[in-house]
Write a protein that holds these residues in place. Sequence first.
Motif, PDB file in Angstrom:
ATOM      1  N   TRP A 136       0.057  12.670   1.281  1.00  0.00           N
ATOM      2  CA  TRP A 136       0.897  12.772  -0.063  1.00  0.00           C
ATOM      3  C   TRP A 136       0.415  11.762  -0.955  1.00  0.00           C
ATOM      4  O   TRP A 136       0.020  10.716  -0.619  1.00  0.00           O
ATOM      5  CB  TRP A 136       2.453  12.388   0.232  1.00  0.00           C
ATOM      6  N   ALA A 137       0.761  12.275  -2.331  1.00  0.00           N
ATOM      7  CA  ALA A 137       0.139  11.387  -3.396  1.00  0.00           C
ATOM      8  C   ALA A 137       1.411  11.422  -4.587  1.00  0.00           C
ATOM      9  O   ALA A 137       1.960  12.412  -4.644  1.00  0.00           O
ATOM     10  CB  ALA A 137      -0.937  11.814  -3.878  1.00  0.00           C
ATOM     11  N   PRO A 138       1.419  10.340  -5.272  1.00  0.00           N
ATOM     12  CA  PRO A 138       2.527  10.409  -6.345  1.00  0.00           C
ATOM     13  C   PRO A 138       2.140  11.687  -7.439  1.00  0.00           C
ATOM     14  O   PRO A 138       0.762  11.947  -7.628  1.00  0.00           O
ATOM     15  CB  PRO A 138       2.201   9.247  -7.092  1.00  0.00           C
ATOM     16  N   LEU A 139       3.058  12.374  -7.836  1.00  0.00           N
ATOM     17  CA  LEU A 139       2.632  13.484  -8.741  1.00  0.00           C
ATOM     18  C   LEU A 139       2.367  13.033 -10.146  1.00  0.00           C
ATOM     19  O   LEU A 139       1.445  13.664 -10.648  1.00  0.00           O
ATOM     20  CB  LEU A 139       4.159  14.302  -8.960  1.00  0.00           C
ATOM     21  N   ALA A 172      -5.463  13.750  -6.265  1.00  0.00           N
ATOM     22  CA  ALA A 172      -4.093  14.718  -6.469  1.00  0.00           C
ATOM     23  C   ALA A 172      -3.932  15.038  -7.884  1.00  0.00           C
ATOM     24  O   ALA A 172      -4.955  14.553  -9.064  1.00  0.00           O
ATOM     25  CB  ALA A 172      -3.196  13.350  -6.333  1.00  0.00           C
ATOM     26  N   HIS A 173      -3.253  16.088  -8.211  1.00  0.00           N
ATOM     27  CA  HIS A 173      -3.154  16.642  -9.465  1.00  0.00           C
ATOM     28  C   HIS A 173      -1.864  16.939  -9.870  1.00  0.00           C
ATOM     29  O   HIS A 173      -0.873  16.731  -8.973  1.00  0.00           O
ATOM     30  CB  HIS A 173      -3.837  18.095  -9.621  1.00  0.00           C
ATOM     31  N   GLY A 174      -1.387  16.524 -11.170  1.00  0.00           N
ATOM     32  CA  GLY A 174      -0.388  16.911 -11.638  1.00  0.00           C
ATOM     33  C   GLY A 174       0.106  15.776 -12.726  1.00  0.00           C
ATOM     34  O   GLY A 174      -0.591  14.741 -12.524  1.00  0.00           O
ATOM     35  N   ALA A 175       0.663  15.935 -13.840  1.00  0.00           N
ATOM     36  CA  ALA A 175       0.771  15.048 -14.895  1.00  0.00           C
ATOM     37  C   ALA A 175       2.332  14.861 -15.300  1.00  0.00           C
ATOM     38  O   ALA A 175       2.521  14.199 -16.186  1.00  0.00           O
ATOM     39  CB  ALA A 175      -0.025  15.581 -15.878  1.00  0.00           C
ATOM     40  N   PRO A 201      13.336  -0.788  -9.188  1.00  0.00           N
ATOM     41  CA  PRO A 201      13.166   0.024  -8.170  1.00  0.00           C
ATOM     42  C   PRO A 201      13.430   1.433  -8.457  1.00  0.00           C
ATOM     43  O   PRO A 201      14.579   1.717  -8.950  1.00  0.00           O
ATOM     44  CB  PRO A 201      13.761  -0.500  -6.900  1.00  0.00           C
ATOM     45  N   TYR A 202      12.627   2.674  -8.265  1.00  0.00           N
ATOM     46  CA  TYR A 202      12.941   4.016  -8.396  1.00  0.00           C
ATOM     47  C   TYR A 202      12.246   4.942  -7.639  1.00  0.00           C
ATOM     48  O   TYR A 202      11.238   4.503  -7.097  1.00  0.00           O
ATOM     49  CB  TYR A 202      12.851   4.346  -9.910  1.00  0.00           C
ATOM     50  N   LEU A 203      12.665   6.044  -7.482  1.00  0.00           N
ATOM     51  CA  LEU A 203      12.218   7.198  -6.475  1.00  0.00           C
ATOM     52  C   LEU A 203      11.061   7.941  -7.467  1.00  0.00           C
ATOM     53  O   LEU A 203      11.305   7.985  -8.435  1.00  0.00           O
ATOM     54  CB  LEU A 203      13.191   7.871  -6.135  1.00  0.00           C
ATOM     55  N   ILE A 204       9.791   8.216  -6.537  1.00  0.00           N
ATOM     56  CA  ILE A 204       8.885   8.793  -7.420  1.00  0.00           C
ATOM     57  C   ILE A 204       8.657  10.224  -6.795  1.00  0.00           C
ATOM     58  O   ILE A 204       8.860  10.187  -5.564  1.00  0.00           O
ATOM     59  CB  ILE A 204       7.422   8.124  -7.445  1.00  0.00           C
ATOM     60  N   ASP A 205       8.215  11.278  -7.387  1.00  0.00           N
ATOM     61  CA  ASP A 205       8.085  12.509  -6.730  1.00  0.00           C
ATOM     62  C   ASP A 205       6.519  12.675  -6.305  1.00  0.00           C
ATOM     63  O   ASP A 205       5.742  11.991  -6.953  1.00  0.00           O
ATOM     64  CB  ASP A 205       8.165  13.667  -7.822  1.00  0.00           C
ATOM     65  N   LEU A 206       6.350  13.070  -4.903  1.00  0.00           N
ATOM     66  CA  LEU A 206       5.060  13.504  -4.488  1.00  0.00           C
ATOM     67  C   LEU A 206       4.686  14.769  -4.390  1.00  0.00           C
ATOM     68  O   LEU A 206       5.411  15.510  -4.589  1.00  0.00           O
ATOM     69  CB  LEU A 206       5.399  12.630  -3.019  1.00  0.00           C
ATOM     70  N   VAL A 207       3.178  15.130  -4.368  1.00  0.00           N
ATOM     71  CA  VAL A 207       2.807  15.996  -4.237  1.00  0.00           C
ATOM     72  C   VAL A 207       1.620  15.952  -3.119  1.00  0.00           C
ATOM     73  O   VAL A 207       1.174  14.797  -2.725  1.00  0.00           O
ATOM     74  CB  VAL A 207       2.119  16.539  -5.614  1.00  0.00           C
ATOM     75  N   ARG A 238       0.947  -1.213  -0.009  1.00  0.00           N
ATOM     76  CA  ARG A 238       0.054  -0.169  -0.041  1.00  0.00           C
ATOM     77  C   ARG A 238       0.915   1.204  -0.088  1.00  0.00           C
ATOM     78  O   ARG A 238       1.767   1.558   0.765  1.00  0.00           O
ATOM     79  CB  ARG A 238      -0.885  -0.105   1.355  1.00  0.00           C
ATOM     80  N   PHE A 239       0.538   2.267  -0.764  1.00  0.00           N
ATOM     81  CA  PHE A 239       1.365   3.397  -0.862  1.00  0.00           C
ATOM     82  C   PHE A 239       1.119   4.159   0.460  1.00  0.00           C
ATOM     83  O   PHE A 239       2.144   4.862   0.914  1.00  0.00           O
ATOM     84  CB  PHE A 239       0.602   4.394  -2.139  1.00  0.00           C
ATOM     85  N   ALA A 240      -0.188   4.159   0.969  1.00  0.00           N
ATOM     86  CA  ALA A 240      -0.228   4.796   2.562  1.00  0.00           C
ATOM     87  C   ALA A 240       0.884   4.154   3.561  1.00  0.00           C
ATOM     88  O   ALA A 240       1.208   4.882   4.368  1.00  0.00           O
ATOM     89  CB  ALA A 240      -1.285   4.404   3.015  1.00  0.00           C
ATOM     90  N   ASP A 241       1.416   3.114   3.274  1.00  0.00           N
ATOM     91  CA  ASP A 241       2.337   2.614   4.101  1.00  0.00           C
ATOM     92  C   ASP A 241       4.008   2.973   3.887  1.00  0.00           C
ATOM     93  O   ASP A 241       4.728   2.764   4.560  1.00  0.00           O
ATOM     94  CB  ASP A 241       2.372   0.996   4.275  1.00  0.00           C
ATOM     95  N   ALA A 242       4.051   3.531   2.732  1.00  0.00           N
ATOM     96  CA  ALA A 242       5.365   4.009   2.186  1.00  0.00           C
ATOM     97  C   ALA A 242       6.140   4.938   2.966  1.00  0.00           C
ATOM     98  O   ALA A 242       5.618   5.839   3.419  1.00  0.00           O
ATOM     99  CB  ALA A 242       5.213   4.419   0.851  1.00  0.00           C
TER     100      ALA A 242
END
Length: 119
Positions: free
Chosen positions: A68-71, A103-106, A56-62, A25-29
């Motif tokens: 927080w949510a992925p951008l 969340a918003h952002g593309a 694996p890779y790092l993702i940007d969040l907003v 779950r993203f909420a647990d990250a």
Amino acid sequence: MKALTGNRLVDGEVVFWRNGQWAERFADADLFADDDPAAEAAEAHAKNQPTVIVEPYLIDLVQSDGLWAPLSYRERIRALGPTNLNHGKQAEGGAAIEALLHAHGAARSTGRIDLIKRK
């Protein structure tokens, strides 16, 4: 902020780094500040698990709804599961899912861009 993600090798499930292990779950990250050396250390550790995790890779969040949510849209879909609202992780509901849905952002995550450039 950033989070570390990848796909579990045995079943392809999208997973997120949490306290040295992978959570579904993203909420647990674990969330890392943009300049946090622990983020790069976690990514390096994850890349040394080729029999456990794929790319694996790092993702940007907003920030979204105070959480927080992925951008990028792509990463939000990965965190939510299938785009059918009655299936996947999003069917479970909750505040973290609502934050992902609103969340918003593309923009693409910089970690994903780096991954694409390496190929």
